[in-house]
Design a protein around this motif. Structure first.
Motif, PDB file in Angstrom:
ATOM      1  N   THR A  38       0.830  -1.207   0.000  1.00 12.78           N
ATOM      2  CA  THR A  38       0.000   0.000   0.000  1.00 12.78           C
ATOM      3  C   THR A  38       0.861   1.252   0.000  1.00 12.78           C
ATOM      4  OG1 THR A  38      -1.751  -1.145   1.193  1.00 12.78           O
ATOM      5  CG2 THR A  38      -1.809   1.248   1.229  1.00 12.78           C
ATOM      6  N   LYS A  74     -15.172  12.981  -9.628  1.00 14.88           N
ATOM      7  CA  LYS A  74     -15.060  11.745  -8.859  1.00 14.88           C
ATOM      8  C   LYS A  74     -15.369  11.997  -7.386  1.00 14.88           C
ATOM      9  CE  LYS A  74     -13.357   8.963 -12.150  1.00 14.88           C
ATOM     10  NZ  LYS A  74     -13.968   7.673 -12.528  1.00 14.88           N
ATOM     11  N   THR A  94     -16.334  -1.178  -2.175  1.00 11.62           N
ATOM     12  CA  THR A  94     -16.570  -2.006  -3.361  1.00 11.62           C
ATOM     13  C   THR A  94     -17.612  -1.373  -4.265  1.00 11.62           C
ATOM     14  OG1 THR A  94     -16.039  -4.003  -2.087  1.00 11.62           O
ATOM     15  CG2 THR A  94     -17.254  -4.303  -4.149  1.00 11.62           C
ATOM     16  N   LEU A 127     -16.396   2.027  -5.902  1.00 11.28           N
ATOM     17  CA  LEU A 127     -15.111   2.023  -6.598  1.00 11.28           C
ATOM     18  C   LEU A 127     -15.135   2.693  -7.975  1.00 11.28           C
ATOM     19  CD1 LEU A 127     -12.141   1.079  -6.458  1.00 11.28           C
ATOM     20  CD2 LEU A 127     -12.874  -1.026  -7.620  1.00 11.28           C
ATOM     21  N   HIS A 139     -10.182   9.425  -5.032  1.00 11.01           N
ATOM     22  CA  HIS A 139      -9.149   9.468  -3.997  1.00 11.01           C
ATOM     23  C   HIS A 139      -9.760   8.899  -2.720  1.00 11.01           C
ATOM     24  CE1 HIS A 139      -5.540  10.575  -1.940  1.00 11.01           C
ATOM     25  NE2 HIS A 139      -6.064  11.557  -1.229  1.00 11.01           N
ATOM     26  N   ILE A 187      -8.883  -2.618  -0.068  1.00 13.34           N
ATOM     27  CA  ILE A 187      -8.693  -1.655  -1.157  1.00 13.34           C
ATOM     28  C   ILE A 187      -7.721  -2.221  -2.187  1.00 13.34           C
ATOM     29  CG2 ILE A 187      -7.700   0.601  -1.702  1.00 13.34           C
ATOM     30  CD1 ILE A 187      -8.831   1.552   1.046  1.00 13.34           C
ATOM     31  N   TYR A 190      -7.233  -1.116  -6.558  1.00 15.42           N
ATOM     32  CA  TYR A 190      -6.962   0.315  -6.381  1.00 15.42           C
ATOM     33  C   TYR A 190      -5.554   0.450  -5.825  1.00 15.42           C
ATOM     34  CZ  TYR A 190      -7.768   5.204  -5.033  1.00 15.42           C
ATOM     35  OH  TYR A 190      -7.704   6.574  -4.911  1.00 15.42           O
ATOM     36  N   ASP A 191      -4.660   1.107  -6.562  1.00 17.13           N
ATOM     37  CA  ASP A 191      -3.266   1.158  -6.121  1.00 17.13           C
ATOM     38  C   ASP A 191      -2.706   2.566  -6.020  1.00 17.13           C
ATOM     39  OD1 ASP A 191      -3.123   1.779  -8.787  1.00 17.13           O
ATOM     40  OD2 ASP A 191      -1.639   0.249  -9.306  1.00 17.13           O
ATOM     41  N   ALA A 192      -3.576   3.591  -6.079  1.00 17.60           N
ATOM     42  CA  ALA A 192      -3.108   4.964  -5.883  1.00 17.60           C
ATOM     43  C   ALA A 192      -2.812   5.196  -4.405  1.00 17.60           C
ATOM     44  CB  ALA A 192      -4.157   5.953  -6.378  1.00 17.60           C
TER      45      ALA A 192
END
Length: 250
Positions: free
Chosen positions: A2, A168, A188, A191, A196, A222, A227-229
């Protein structure tokens, strides 16, 4: 693994914004974000970001007059709202920030809704010219009683009504745990419209190592969603920022 973004609205507040960027880099954060950076010359922030290699992921439109919490859902304040949007986008452009959070303010009712949608359409049009995304964030009714936007369902409906590809949801786990709970399923479900994600302990709003939310589970969930931001650490440290970073080290 993360990735995390340091929200410099709450972390290292004793430092200048450029020095807070440097402190976040030294502490191992992958990105930074802030609230209202406008009193600091944008060129100084841009230089610190370039020096550290960090991105400032987001910033907010101004709150307005003392006691206000945003302008963009306030009927009759459209000129000020647009000026706030223009200011935030211009600053974001100089420092390479991809997201601007448009703050709604204290309001309610159909006229406020229509005003917010109209101002968001303007924001999205202007942001699109710069390749940027507009974020809206529900705030909880304990910390921000009377704030126009209070739930993720309301935000989703507004996003649909605005109808722009570059708007968003800012999914703040702290606010939405208080207002809605069920964070795992909520993440979920939301998403597709999330731009953010932020976090803090609940109800303390301190480091994410206490309280009613198991962030080890939330962070893993997450990641499982793809989601990898970087996730935004928007909490108020119990002591100094550096003393409270044990949660990052697992």
């Amino acid at each position: 693994m993360t990735k995390f973004s340091a929200n410099l609205g709450f972390l290292w507040t004793e430092l200048s914004l450029p020095d807070a960027v440097r402190a976040a880099k030294a502490a191992g954060f992958d990105a930074v974000e802030c609230h209202w950076p406008f009193e600091t010359p944008a060129e100084d922030v841009a230089a610190a970001l370039k020096e550290t290699g960090l991105t400032m992921l987001g910033l907010n439109t101004v709150r307005g007059n003392p006691g206000e919490n945003g302008l963009c859902a306030l009927p009759g304040r459209e000129a000020e709202a647009k000026a706030a949007i223009d200011q935030a986008l211009a600053y974001a452009e100089v420092i390479g920030t991809p997201n601007v959070h448009v703050m709604a303010g204290f309001a309610k009712g159909p006229e406020a809704h229509a005003t917010f949608v109209a101002n968001l359409r303007y924001a999205c049009e202007q942001a699109a010219k710069l390749g940027k995304t507009i974020l809206i964030e529900p705030l909880n009714h304990h910390d921000a009683p009377g704030y126009f936007l209070g739930t993720s369902a309301q935000a989703v409906e507004i996003i649909k009504e605005v109808g722009a590809p570059n708007i968003k949801l800012m999914f703040d786990c702290y606010h939405l745990q208080i207002m809605e709970g069920d964070l795992t399923r909520r993440l979920t479900d939301r998403l597709p419209v999330i731009g953010h994600i932020q976090f803090a302990s609940v109800p303390e709003r301190t480091e994410p190592d206490c309280g009613e939310v198991n962030y080890d589970h939330i962070f893993a969930h997450i990641a499982s969603l793809g989601y990898d931001a970087p996730l935004g650490a928007e909490y108020k440290p119990r002591g100094t920022t550096d003393e409270g970073l044990g949660w990052m080290k697992g």
